[in-house]
Design a protein around this motif. Structure first.
Motif, PDB file in Angstrom:
ATOM      1  N   THR A 178      -6.311  -4.767   5.735  1.00  0.00           N
ATOM      2  CA  THR A 178      -5.186  -4.540   4.820  1.00  0.00           C
ATOM      3  C   THR A 178      -4.245  -3.453   5.333  1.00  0.00           C
ATOM      4  N   VAL A 179      -4.770  -2.485   6.104  1.00  0.00           N
ATOM      5  CA  VAL A 179      -3.884  -1.430   6.598  1.00  0.00           C
ATOM      6  C   VAL A 179      -3.304  -1.773   7.965  1.00  0.00           C
ATOM      7  N   LEU A 226     -10.395   5.347   7.574  1.00  0.00           N
ATOM      8  CA  LEU A 226      -9.653   4.450   6.681  1.00  0.00           C
ATOM      9  C   LEU A 226      -8.891   5.257   5.630  1.00  0.00           C
ATOM     10  N   SER A 278      -4.223  -0.429  -4.043  1.00  0.00           N
ATOM     11  CA  SER A 278      -3.466   0.702  -3.503  1.00  0.00           C
ATOM     12  C   SER A 278      -2.096   0.796  -4.129  1.00  0.00           C
ATOM     13  N   GLU A 279      -1.477  -0.362  -4.372  1.00  0.00           N
ATOM     14  CA  GLU A 279      -0.136  -0.316  -4.925  1.00  0.00           C
ATOM     15  C   GLU A 279      -0.151   0.156  -6.375  1.00  0.00           C
ATOM     16  N   ILE A 307      -7.764   4.571  -4.110  1.00  0.00           N
ATOM     17  CA  ILE A 307      -8.447   4.347  -2.836  1.00  0.00           C
ATOM     18  C   ILE A 307      -9.531   5.399  -2.618  1.00  0.00           C
ATOM     19  N   ILE A 311       0.839  -1.198   0.000  1.00  0.00           N
ATOM     20  CA  ILE A 311       0.000   0.000   0.000  1.00  0.00           C
ATOM     21  C   ILE A 311       0.876   1.251   0.000  1.00  0.00           C
ATOM     22  N   ARG A 326      -5.865   6.652   7.044  1.00  0.00           N
ATOM     23  CA  ARG A 326      -4.811   5.638   7.182  1.00  0.00           C
ATOM     24  C   ARG A 326      -4.099   5.401   5.847  1.00  0.00           C
ATOM     25  N   ILE A 369      -7.431  -5.059  -2.047  1.00  0.00           N
ATOM     26  CA  ILE A 369      -7.336  -3.623  -1.796  1.00  0.00           C
ATOM     27  C   ILE A 369      -5.862  -3.191  -1.751  1.00  0.00           C
ATOM     28  N   LEU A 377      -0.130   6.061   4.954  1.00  0.00           N
ATOM     29  CA  LEU A 377       0.776   5.066   4.369  1.00  0.00           C
ATOM     30  C   LEU A 377       1.300   5.503   3.004  1.00  0.00           C
ATOM     31  N   GLN A 378       0.394   6.066   2.187  1.00  0.00           N
ATOM     32  CA  GLN A 378       0.742   6.258   0.777  1.00  0.00           C
ATOM     33  C   GLN A 378       1.333   7.625   0.473  1.00  0.00           C
ATOM     34  N   MET A 405     -10.782  -3.463   4.677  1.00  0.00           N
ATOM     35  CA  MET A 405      -9.803  -2.379   4.560  1.00  0.00           C
ATOM     36  C   MET A 405      -8.991  -2.236   5.844  1.00  0.00           C
ATOM     37  N   GLY A 406      -9.680  -2.342   6.977  1.00  0.00           N
ATOM     38  CA  GLY A 406      -8.976  -2.253   8.267  1.00  0.00           C
ATOM     39  C   GLY A 406      -7.917  -3.336   8.378  1.00  0.00           C
TER      40      GLY A 406
END
Lengths: 407, 585
Positions: A368-369, B26, A312-313, A320, A278, B29, A308, B33-34, A365-366
């Motif tokens: 994956t992060v 979310l 994100s990547e 997102i 991510i 978050r 997800i 990160l990104q 989602m929670g």
């Protein structure tokens, strides 16, 4: 009209405000699956299978538009009974990778807990709409939780923690929608939150402070307030106390019990790789098919649970944002329509449907992060996976039917 | 308690707010990160998936003076198998046939390799296989799925001359060597390095610089090929090394000394070029390609012929009569005697209570300085040395380069010994220095020790009348002058004496004479030693009509008389030199 399943007088309309976000999410899912399937021949790829499932979903969507919604109100308890029976029957079936989730009818493999999500929504909607004039909220709450706890316990033992969480989680907003004061829901749920909060001392103190504030605000009887605070503190301290006095292998056993599908190479591994994927995507993403974490297989279960992370990547923070906005649009419009639907059962069903989808999405989602443990819940409309995709599309189809016919 | 009746509008907006709040959390978050920590995770993802692969630089090739390659590179291979890729079609029998391994062992090894996470990692089957075996297996690629080869650099020696001791060899590096090496050499584990000879002397020159390739790897560590990026740099091959060696002279020298213990060095006295460099017996450099089997190494180490000894620079011998030239030079410089001063040699000489013998028991009769050199008369020099001091003799010996390293471009050269009173007293405390020692020193016996390269260097000085250069094998090296200032008449006298040795009637070096226009001058030596037969020495040089010269120093251990063994070898070398360089112009 009565007792007929099909209603030929149904108006078939596409509620674009509801359908559009779903289409956006489906397309994003297909884009990601195209990327992850790039090294596989098309007809073997998850992309191809997902397209087939979506095709089936569209067919089901139009079939569902002809269903007379009230039939689910009438048969809800019977369906509930069949659901419990089917769930119990899974234990008589052979296990697949250690869990009893499926019924085998000849060549067809069928997961009753998936359909059970919708049946439970109908059951709770019927129960709560029937009881809306009752003046015993505590009874309503307890009975409603009994209705969801029975199947939840059965699937929890399958073991399928994720679905059990879904069963319990959809009950809360439906109770709220049925008119139960949030204060009672709060009283009921607070000890469980205390147990979770107790793992972080600061969070626990803040939480207890919040509990006291809410109690003061609502001015309950003194004993109710005192008991609530004491129960919360007790459950908090008890959880840490017990946890701290466990041996590491016992802790591990509990964790494994709670989540048997935990990656054998270490619980943290998937999360670390997911967060790396991510974060490395950045604002604009690496581009479709360019995700190194994804394509070098650092990322596990990239087609389903961690799709997800792939998104994100490869599509970055922008991607997102699109997902979050689309999903918020779906929530907004379904809840808004639920407000205007006259029929209580239908209105509650809408809230149940959107809760089910929302809990899936936020837990996925929670996870994956790195905020929530890995529970194996897919992201609705984006993740690859036949039965859940069909369930999600069927749920949206049902919402579309309700909105089109009962507004 | 009553059911809380709330406006449905409030309920729906509360639900939407809660949902919106959770989605916002979310979103935050993901933003964290990104966007906030993007660089941290980006580099983490990079290091996850990119591996730096070192691309070994080609080591420099070594050529002789005419461009004949003496040392080249030829890769050898390690054969490995990726167990997970091995399928039912894998032809174990074929692999066993080609490699000579047991088929059942192979099966078992691969079967075990297929278990566990390591099934994706290459499993070593056989080390150090040659190109031919590799090529044969490559032909059957389809029958051997999962078989891979990794290339290792190794040296080959294409020419028939061996040059074993001067070329030296490569070894696998050890942690200790890495720590003590120059950091600019940039050694890494698994590297090879020059551990002896020229490979060691010119390590920095030959080594080149390893390149780096960035390879993409997947989670299982499988290499997915080169990742093109700007911070990749290609290997820089090592520089070529051109030697002064003439492969033809070298081969001749090696053949002459084959089967004997000894050393031979041939040089151009003008510039110190080493034309041939032989130490015998030698060992097989090809054995250094892989790890040397312990028993082979042990055999070399314990062999009484000492093949590992580099005799040209590490063999310290009594130089014998060759050393008389030093005494002659000292006598002329310090005017100890006049060239016409004569001694009557009766075959022996009594000094103190000991009788010293001339090699010719019958005696040489009346000899002067020149004839004493010509006949190598010991008695003359016993008398001569008493006309000078030890210091005079020793300083002349040192001026000719004895007792110190010549500075040849090879590691670990020995110094030899030019004895002094202090040295003798230290060594023989009980007896200490006695004047009688001088009588041994003057004829190159006793504690005088010299290496063949030092003898050759002395001849260089004589051939060039004191103006030569330090010996060196590499052609590209900066010449270091080596000088000795004596009167021209002194040089002329020594040269004439050496001419007489070879060309005069009854000269001791007459068997080194060659027909034709080339002129040979030389001096033989026969040095007594406690190990049996005397060592046979020859030092001399040839002058071609065009002025080209080649000096030579030869020792044959326990070979007998210099005039009988070493001198004929010198003749062959001179003859070849004259054939090669007279005709080629």
């Amino acid at each position: 009209m009565q007792n007929k399943i099909i209603s030929t007088s149904n108006s078939i309309r596409l509620q674009t405000k509801v359908i559009f976000p779903v289409v956006v999410l489906l397309i994003m899912g297909l884009m990601i699956l195209k990327s992850t399937s790039s090294q596989v021949p098309f007809f073997d790829s998850t992309l191809y299978k997902q397209i087939i499932w979506i095709g089936l979903g569209i067919f089901a969507f139009f079939l569902i538009q002809y269903i007379r919604v009230q039939v689910f109100y009438e048969y809800a308890y019977i369906l509930y009974g069949f659901m419990i029976l089917a769930l119990v029957m899974t234990y008589a079936m052979p296990a697949i990778s250690g869990s009893h989730r499926w019924l085998f009818l000849g060549p067809i493999r069928f997961q009753p807990s998936e359909l059970g999500k919708m049946i439970l929504i109908f059951t709770l909607a019927k129960f709560l709409s029937d009881r809306r004039d009752q003046s015993h909220p505590v009874h309503t709450i307890l009975l409603a939780f009994c209705l969801s706890a029975i199947p939840a316990l059965i699937v929890f033992k399958q073991p399928d923690l994720g679905t059990a969480i879904i069963y319990i989680a959809i009950t809360v907003p439906m109770l709220f929608w049925a008119g139960v004061h949030p204060y009672y829901l709060f009283l009921l749920l607070s000890p469980f939150i205390s147990i979770l909060a107790a793992f972080n001392l600061i969070a626990f103190y803040l939480w207890i402070g919040l509990v006291i504030l809410i109690l003061i605000y609502n001015q309950p009887k003194l004993w109710v307030g005192v008991v609530t605070v004491l129960v919360n503190i007790a459950s908090g301290t008890l959880s840490t106390f017990i946890w701290n006095h466990l041996y590491p292998h016992q802790k591990q056993r509990i964790l494994t019990f709670l989540d048997p599908m935990m990656d054998p190479r270490g619980a943290g591994y998937q999360i670390i790789q997911s967060i790396t994927a991510i974060g490395s995507g950045g604002f604009l993403g690496k581009g479709l098919g360019q995700g190194t974490q994804t394509h070098l297989r650092f990322l596990p279960v990239r087609d389903t649970d961690f799709i997800i992370s792939v998104l994100s990547e490869e599509l970055g923070f922008i991607g997102i944002i699109v997902v979050l906005i689309a999903f918020f649009g779906l929530v907004y419009w379904v809840v808004t329509y639920a407000r205007f639907v006259h029929n209580h059962f239908s209105s509650l069903t809408l809230v149940g449907i959107i809760s089910m989808l929302f809990v899936h999405m936020s837990i996925n989602m929670g996870m994956t992060v790195g905020w929530l443990p890995v529970t194996g819940l897919p992201a609705p409309f984006i993740s690859y996976g036949g039965s859940f995709l069909l369930t999600s599309i069927a749920a949206v189809a049902m919402a579309n039917n309700i909105i089109s016919n009962d507004i | 308690m009553t059911v809380y009746k709330q406006n449905i509008r409030h309920k729906s907006s509360l639900l939407i707010w809660v949902a919106g709040f959770i989605l916002l959390l979310l979103g935050y978050r993901f933003f964290e990160l990104q966007v906030v920590d993007y660089h941290k995770y980006w580099s983490k993802a990079q290091s996850n998936a990119v591996r730096r692969i070192s691309v070994p630089a080609q080591r420099g090739i070594i050529y002789d003076r005419n461009g004949v390659s003496l040392v080249d590179n030829s890769p050898i291979y390690d054969m490995k198998v990726i167990p997970v890729d091995v399928t039912e079609v894998f032809n174990y029998g074929l692999l066993a046939d080609v490699t000579g391994l047991e088929e059942t062992e192979l099966r078992e090894k691969i079967r075990q390799g297929k278990r566990g996470i390591s099934r994706f990692r290459p499993l070593l089957i056989q080390r150090h296989i040659g190109f031919e075996v590799m090529a044969r297996l490559e032909e059957y690629r389809l029958e051997l799925p999962g078989l891979i080869f990794s290339q290792l650099p190794a040296r080959v020696y294409p020419d028939s001359c061996k040059l074993t001791h001067s070329l030296g060899y490569l070894r696998n590096i050890t942690e200790e060597i890495i720590q003590h090496s120059d950091t600019t050499l940039n050694y890494r584990p698994d590297d090879i390095y020059g551990a002896a000879g020229l490979e060691m002397s010119y390590e920095a020159y030959l080594r080149g610089r390893d390149g780096v390739e960035l390879h993409t790897v997947d989670i299982l560590g499988r290499d997915l090929g080169v990742l093109q990026q700007e911070n990749y740099y290609p290997p820089v091959p090592g520089s070529r090394l051109d030697l002064c060696i003439d492969a033809r002279l070298q081969l001749k020298g090696e053949r002459l000394l084959a089967g004997r213990r000894g050393a031979l060095i041939a040089m151009d006295p003008v510039n110190g070029d080493v034309l041939a460099y032989v130490s015998s017996p030698d060992y097989d450099l090809d054995s250094f390609v892989g790890p040397i089997p312990y028993d082979l190494w042990n055999k070399w180490n314990t062999d009484p012929n000492r093949p590992l000894l580099n005799r040209v620079i590490n063999g310290t011998y009594p130089p014998g009569s060759v050393m008389k030239l030093v005494a002659a030079a000292a006598a002329l410089k310090y005017k100890s005697v006049s060239p016409t001063w004569t001694v009557n040699c009766t075959g022996s000489y009594v000094y103190g209570n000991r009788t010293y013998h001339c090699w010719n028991e019958g005696g040489h009769g009346l000899v002067n300085l020149k004839t004493a050199i010509k006949y190598s008369c010991n008695v003359y020099f016993y008398h001569l040395i008493q006309q000078m001091s030890l210091e005079q003799w020793a300083s002349m010996a040192r001026a000719f380069g004895f007792g110190s390293r010549t500075g040849i471009d090879l590691p670990y050269e020995s110094r030899g010994v030019v004895p002094t009173k202090k040295y003798m007293n230290n060594k023989y405390t009980s007896r200490g220095w006695a004047k009688g020692n001088l009588l041994s020193f003057v004829i190159g016996q006793g504690d005088v020790l010299a290496t063949p390269v030092q003898v050759a260097q002395m001849i260089n000085l004589i051939a060039q009348k004191g103006r030569t250069c330090k010996p060196h094998l590499s052609k590209d090296i900066m010449l270091t002058p080596f000088r000795l200032d004596l009167k021209p008449s002194t040089w002329d006298f020594i040269q004439q004496a050496m001419w007489e040795v070879v060309n005069g009637e009854h000269g001791t070096g007459k068997s080194s004479r060659i027909p034709g226009p080339a002129v040979v001058r030389g001096k033989t030596g026969t040095s007594e030693n406690p190990h049996g037969e005397p060592h046979s020495w020859y030092g001399g040089y040839v002058t071609l009509p065009d002025g080209r010269m080649m000096t030579i120093a030869i020792i044959v251990e326990n070979g007998g008389k210099g005039s009988h063994v070493a001198a004929p070898m010198a003749k062959e070398m001179f003859q070849l030199f004259s054939d090669l360089y007279l005709t080629s112009g």
